[in-house]
Design a protein around this motif. Structure first.
Motif, PDB file in Angstrom:
ATOM      1  N   VAL B 206       0.843  -1.196   0.000  1.00  0.00           N
ATOM      2  CA  VAL B 206       0.000   0.000   0.000  1.00  0.00           C
ATOM      3  C   VAL B 206       0.880   1.249   0.000  1.00  0.00           C
ATOM      4  N   ALA B 207       1.940   1.223   0.791  1.00  0.00           N
ATOM      5  CA  ALA B 207       2.838   2.383   0.848  1.00  0.00           C
ATOM      6  C   ALA B 207       3.465   2.634  -0.523  1.00  0.00           C
ATOM      7  N   VAL B 208       3.893   1.542  -1.172  1.00  0.00           N
ATOM      8  CA  VAL B 208       4.524   1.702  -2.480  1.00  0.00           C
ATOM      9  C   VAL B 208       3.554   2.306  -3.482  1.00  0.00           C
ATOM     10  N   ILE B 209       2.339   1.753  -3.527  1.00  0.00           N
ATOM     11  CA  ILE B 209       1.388   2.252  -4.524  1.00  0.00           C
ATOM     12  C   ILE B 209       0.974   3.684  -4.181  1.00  0.00           C
ATOM     13  N   ALA B 210       0.903   4.015  -2.892  1.00  0.00           N
ATOM     14  CA  ALA B 210       0.556   5.381  -2.498  1.00  0.00           C
ATOM     15  C   ALA B 210       1.606   6.354  -3.016  1.00  0.00           C
ATOM     16  N   LEU B 211       2.884   5.979  -2.862  1.00  0.00           N
ATOM     17  CA  LEU B 211       3.965   6.841  -3.333  1.00  0.00           C
ATOM     18  C   LEU B 211       3.920   6.970  -4.855  1.00  0.00           C
ATOM     19  N   VAL B 212       3.689   5.824  -5.506  1.00  0.00           N
ATOM     20  CA  VAL B 212       3.641   5.852  -6.969  1.00  0.00           C
ATOM     21  C   VAL B 212       2.517   6.764  -7.446  1.00  0.00           C
ATOM     22  N   LEU B 213       1.362   6.631  -6.811  1.00  0.00           N
ATOM     23  CA  LEU B 213       0.227   7.446  -7.240  1.00  0.00           C
ATOM     24  C   LEU B 213       0.470   8.923  -6.939  1.00  0.00           C
ATOM     25  N   LYS B 214       1.235   9.184  -5.881  1.00  0.00           N
ATOM     26  CA  LYS B 214       1.459  10.574  -5.485  1.00  0.00           C
ATOM     27  C   LYS B 214       2.514  11.241  -6.373  1.00  0.00           C
ATOM     28  N   PHE B 215       3.559  10.497  -6.684  1.00  0.00           N
ATOM     29  CA  PHE B 215       4.691  11.144  -7.348  1.00  0.00           C
ATOM     30  C   PHE B 215       4.789  10.853  -8.838  1.00  0.00           C
ATOM     31  N   THR B 216       3.933   9.984  -9.367  1.00  0.00           N
ATOM     32  CA  THR B 216       3.973   9.765 -10.813  1.00  0.00           C
ATOM     33  C   THR B 216       2.625  10.158 -11.411  1.00  0.00           C
ATOM     34  N   THR B 217       2.556  10.049 -12.722  1.00  0.00           N
ATOM     35  CA  THR B 217       1.312  10.430 -13.394  1.00  0.00           C
ATOM     36  C   THR B 217       0.414   9.222 -13.597  1.00  0.00           C
ATOM     37  N   LEU B 218       0.718   8.114 -12.900  1.00  0.00           N
ATOM     38  CA  LEU B 218      -0.034   6.878 -13.129  1.00  0.00           C
ATOM     39  C   LEU B 218      -1.533   7.084 -12.937  1.00  0.00           C
ATOM     40  N   ARG B 219      -1.904   7.755 -11.823  1.00  0.00           N
ATOM     41  CA  ARG B 219      -3.324   7.936 -11.553  1.00  0.00           C
ATOM     42  C   ARG B 219      -3.993   8.723 -12.677  1.00  0.00           C
ATOM     43  N   LEU B 220      -3.369   9.849 -13.031  1.00  0.00           N
ATOM     44  CA  LEU B 220      -3.942  10.724 -14.045  1.00  0.00           C
ATOM     45  C   LEU B 220      -4.098   9.988 -15.376  1.00  0.00           C
ATOM     46  N   TYR B 221      -3.035   9.328 -15.789  1.00  0.00           N
ATOM     47  CA  TYR B 221      -3.053   8.663 -17.086  1.00  0.00           C
ATOM     48  C   TYR B 221      -4.064   7.513 -17.097  1.00  0.00           C
ATOM     49  N   THR B 222      -4.067   6.730 -16.006  1.00  0.00           N
ATOM     50  CA  THR B 222      -4.993   5.604 -15.951  1.00  0.00           C
ATOM     51  C   THR B 222      -6.430   6.085 -16.039  1.00  0.00           C
ATOM     52  N   GLN B 223      -6.729   7.122 -15.268  1.00  0.00           N
ATOM     53  CA  GLN B 223      -8.101   7.628 -15.281  1.00  0.00           C
ATOM     54  C   GLN B 223      -8.445   8.204 -16.643  1.00  0.00           C
ATOM     55  N   ALA B 224      -7.487   8.912 -17.256  1.00  0.00           N
ATOM     56  CA  ALA B 224      -7.740   9.518 -18.566  1.00  0.00           C
ATOM     57  C   ALA B 224      -8.068   8.439 -19.590  1.00  0.00           C
ATOM     58  N   VAL B 225      -7.282   7.352 -19.567  1.00  0.00           N
ATOM     59  CA  VAL B 225      -7.517   6.261 -20.517  1.00  0.00           C
ATOM     60  C   VAL B 225      -8.859   5.598 -20.220  1.00  0.00           C
ATOM     61  N   GLY B 226      -9.152   5.431 -18.928  1.00  0.00           N
ATOM     62  CA  GLY B 226     -10.387   4.765 -18.551  1.00  0.00           C
ATOM     63  C   GLY B 226     -11.619   5.574 -18.896  1.00  0.00           C
ATOM     64  N   ILE B 227     -11.511   6.899 -18.768  1.00  0.00           N
ATOM     65  CA  ILE B 227     -12.685   7.743 -19.035  1.00  0.00           C
ATOM     66  C   ILE B 227     -12.934   7.833 -20.537  1.00  0.00           C
ATOM     67  N   ASN B 228     -11.907   8.172 -21.289  1.00  0.00           N
ATOM     68  CA  ASN B 228     -12.079   8.232 -22.738  1.00  0.00           C
ATOM     69  C   ASN B 228     -10.757   7.941 -23.433  1.00  0.00           C
ATOM     70  N   GLU B 229     -10.664   6.739 -23.948  1.00  0.00           N
ATOM     71  CA  GLU B 229      -9.430   6.269 -24.554  1.00  0.00           C
ATOM     72  C   GLU B 229      -8.983   7.167 -25.711  1.00  0.00           C
ATOM     73  N   TYR B 230      -9.963   7.580 -26.530  1.00  0.00           N
ATOM     74  CA  TYR B 230      -9.596   8.307 -27.742  1.00  0.00           C
ATOM     75  C   TYR B 230      -9.114   9.709 -27.442  1.00  0.00           C
ATOM     76  N   SER B 231      -9.782  10.368 -26.494  1.00  0.00           N
ATOM     77  CA  SER B 231      -9.308  11.712 -26.171  1.00  0.00           C
ATOM     78  C   SER B 231      -7.958  11.632 -25.459  1.00  0.00           C
ATOM     79  N   ALA B 232      -7.769  10.539 -24.707  1.00  0.00           N
ATOM     80  CA  ALA B 232      -6.467  10.360 -24.061  1.00  0.00           C
ATOM     81  C   ALA B 232      -5.377  10.224 -25.120  1.00  0.00           C
ATOM     82  N   LYS B 233      -5.712   9.505 -26.176  1.00  0.00           N
ATOM     83  CA  LYS B 233      -4.762   9.296 -27.254  1.00  0.00           C
ATOM     84  C   LYS B 233      -4.473  10.615 -27.977  1.00  0.00           C
ATOM     85  N   LEU B 234      -5.535  11.382 -28.187  1.00  0.00           N
ATOM     86  CA  LEU B 234      -5.373  12.674 -28.852  1.00  0.00           C
ATOM     87  C   LEU B 234      -4.489  13.598 -28.029  1.00  0.00           C
TER      88      LEU B 234
END
Lengths: 358, 363
Positions: B206-234
């Motif tokens: 949990v600590a590792v994933i918390a740090l990853v989500l806090k300091f990388t763009t993983l959360r943002l990118y994952t959510q962007a792809v999940g919400i709308n793949e095509y706009s994420a691609k654009l």
């Protein structure tokens, strides 16, 4: 265009899924006979075709008289349990090329796939079909087809719900007797009180029904207490959680009757964690079934008290029956029970472990 | 992890805010279960310090059991949340993948000998190899989903059906048993520490994933792809990579759980190990109030959801509910959740809240 391509891919993937699905259960790696291989012995006339003169087109080819007997083996997934692994291995070893058999095998956990494979083997014209069915029902038609085609059917390990005329005989374990042997052993221990944790197998499985019945009946008759009676579905982890739950509730118990070795192992893990002594001279009696090698070693080390055998070595008995049929004898019994023992921790020897461990 | 879902919109009451918070559902469920247990039998909360048969101190009690087994689920829930968010589907091959990981781990530790006296290689090295294998299987699933556009459930069905057989092949259908006592620490107790090790492993994950989500763009990118793949691609993201990455991370989680599971008994049974665990992991994600159709996600809620599921399981065991009836009870929970999280119901509830909110919470 692109969409078409994707949908084609999806189709391909689904087909692949099914193929892999079959591949998963259908471990044909060990089957010595390929399609081509089985065609050949199919041509050879079965030596004892006397009882089926009206055999269909498949049996018509009385080609060059080979000595090999062609066998089709239908079994369950070898990865299902240690018992099954031993069973599959035993049959493969018994009906090997070296012993004069041309054998094709199908292993699957789904009944309809097994039926399909049986149909194919009948078309291939095997002489004998050995079946351990995944499910008791749904076999009437295919057994009838086998009879029409002059294929002799022997059931092993499990009996199906079909007319007795449709198969020659069944070689099975007597699960009820396994339960009775175990319960008789338990009674002989002469405990002051019997407070039993009963860990059941997958509900409805023949092994569960047979092994449960004996204990439930004895508990009612002799006034034994079943502290808890739960299915752990043959699963060590679930058994551990159930026993843990009983310990945490503070209920007292002095016997664990687990319907297979894995569940007994799970129960023992929970006891060890709570520092409750078990086995020979321990506070809790541990009983398991199936006689896995590691379980018998636990027995010998005195960590467990009893292990009931479920004999998977049906190959020899089956070969014996086939020999009898080949020489024209009629089989006197429809159901042939395997001899099965129960091992006591105080009496078990290394020899027993080597001979009966699976 | 932060929860930025509860927007302080409208000046509505405390309760409306509370129900809008994504943590509300798992917390309410947990509270409900605990209160139920308190009323039925306060013994549920008893924790005793005892000694195991090896003479080491161990804590035991229902809460410890929940902490112990819930930790496995929590680790899986991390990966499952990411997969759900990125692909809008779930991985149903988790249990089979755990069987494979466990087999690989044992194979590495035992070599060709099924009953080794000593381990062939250090546990750490074997575990790293296991991680690589599990991540490769994750990448396989991810490729089917991301590159070939197959429904995640269908794609992972392949491994779901074949996985346990693969696991058996890895060890030639043998059942290796490890006698080295230190191998049991990962799924049991470290001598001298009375808290089950899986809990520490979960905390680490949990600590590792918390740090990853806090300091990388993983959360943002994952959510962007999940919400709308095509706009994420654009917008310059690579949805294929993000999706595969989510499966690879789940693969890593699977390897960790595989280590815990195998360590519990220092052995493996391919056909039943981690059976149906994928359903619990998916349930944990759903219970966390995450949309199973992908998009935004709340990791904290999923992790709490995992412990709630284990709490439910343990409670049902305590009341002697037949183990094969457990799925039925869980199904009831799923139905209640799905209905509760449906937008229509939530809106209606939110509208009702200011009036009857106090009663709801008191329950």
């Amino acid at each position: 265009m692109k969409r078409k391509f994707v949908s084609a891919l999806v189709c391909a993937a689904m087909v692949a899924t099914m193929a892999v699905g079959c591949g998963g259960g259908n471990t044909e790696t060990n089957a010595p006979a390929s399609d081509a291989g089985t065609e050949a012995p199919a041509e050879t006339e079965a030596p004892a075709e006397t009882e089926a003169p009206d055999a269909g087109a498949d049996a018509e080819a009385p080609a060059a008289g080979g000595e090999t007997i062609s066998i089709g083996i239908i079994n369950n997934d070898p990865n299902e349990s240690g018992y099954r692994t031993a069973n599959v291995r035993n049959l493969e070893e018994t009906f090997s090329e070296a012993n004069g058999y041309a054998t094709q095998t199908f292993y699957g956990k789904e009944n309809d796939k097994q039926v399909e494979a049986a149909q194919k083997m009948i078309q291939d014209g095997v002489d004998y079909l050995l079946i351990s069915a995944a499910d008791v029902s749904g076999w009437d038609t295919v057994l009838q087809d086998a009879q029409d085609a002059g294929v002799r059917v022997l059931l092993y390990d499990r009996i199906v719900n079909a007319s007795e005329d449709l198969y020659e005989a069944g070689v099975v374990s007597d699960m009820a007797k396994e339960g009775e042997t175990a319960v008789a052993w338990l009674e002989k221990q002469g405990l002051e009180k019997y407070e039993i944790i009963h860990l059941q197998g997958q509900m409805g499985a023949a092994a569960q029904v047979g092994r449960s019945e004996a204990l439930t009946a004895a508990a009612e008759e002799k006034g034994w207490t079943l502290v808890t009676q739960q299915t752990a579905e043959w699963n060590a982890e679930k058994a551990q959680q159930i026993v843990q739950s009983v310990i945490d509730s503070g209920k007292s118990f002095n016997v664990i009757y687990a319907e297979n070795d894995d569940m007994a192992k799970g129960a023992v893990a929970a006891l060890d964690k709570a520092n409750i002594s078990h086995g020979v001279d321990g506070d809790v009696i541990i009983m398991g079934f199936d006689c896995n090698k590691w379980a018998l070693e636990e027995l010998k080390a005195g960590n467990w008290n009893y292990d009931g055998q479920c004999n998977p070595f049906q190959g020899e008995k089956l070969a014996e029956l086939i020999k009898k049929i080949e020489s024209g004898e009629t089989l006197s019994e429809k159901l042939i029970y395997m001899e099965e023992k129960g091992f006591d921790a105080k009496e078990i020897t290394q020899e027993d472990i080597d001979n009966f461990g699976i | 992890m932060e929860n930025n879902h509860a927007k302080q919109s409208k000046g509505s009451s405390f309760f409306a805010d509370l129900t809008r918070n994504q943590l509300f559902i798992p917390m309410a469920a947990l509270l409900l279960l605990l209160v139920f247990n308190l009323i039925m039998d306060p013994g549920f909360f008893k924790i005793t310090l005892g000694y195991n048969s090896a003479g080491h101190p161990v804590l035991s009690g229902f809460l410890i059991t929940i902490l112990d087994y819930g930790s496995e689920l929590a680790i899986l829930a991390i990966g499952m949340t990411l997969v759900t968010a990125a692909t809008g589907g779930q991985d149903i091959s988790v249990g089979a993948a755990i069987a494979i990981s466990g087999s690989v781990l044992l194979r590495m530790l035992c070599g060709t000998n099924t009953r080794p006296e000593t381990l062939v290689m250090p546990v750490l090295l074997a575990f790293v190899i296991t991680c690589v294998v599990a991540m490769l299987f994750g990448a396989f699933n991810g490729t089917l989903v991301a590159v070939f556009g197959i429904q995640p459930m269908i794609a992972t069905l392949i491994l779901y059906t074949a996985g346990r057989s693969i696991a058996a092949w890895v060890n030639n259908n043998e059942l290796p048993i490890i006698s080295e006592p230190s191998f049991a620490y990962y799924g049991g107790f470290i001598p001298g520490c009375p808290i089950p090790t899986p809990f520490f492993i979960a905390v680490l994950c949990v600590a590792v994933i918390a740090l990853v989500l806090k300091f990388t763009t993983l959360r943002l990118y994952t959510q962007a792809v999940g919400i709308n793949e095509y706009s994420a691609k654009l917008n310059g993201l690579n949805p294929v990579f993000i999706k595969i990455l989510s499966f690879v991370i789940l693969g890593l989680c699977v390897a960790v759980v595989g280590l815990i599971k195998v360590s519990r008994f220092s052995s493996i049974n391919y056909s039943v190990i981690a059976k149906d665990i994928e359903m619990d992991a998916i349930l944990a994600v759903a219970l966390g109030g995450n949309a199973l159709s992908g998009g935004k996600f709340n990791m904290t809620a999923s992790i709490i959801g995992a412990y709630v599921i284990q709490c439910l399981t343990t409670t049902l065991y305590k009341f002697d509910v037949q183990a094969d009836a457990l799925p039925a009870y869980k199904a009831v929970v799923v139905i209640a959740l799905v209905v509760l999280s449906a937008p229509i119901v939530r809106e209606k509830l939110a509208a009702l809240m200011p009036k009857s909110g106090s009663r709801e919470v008191a329950k």
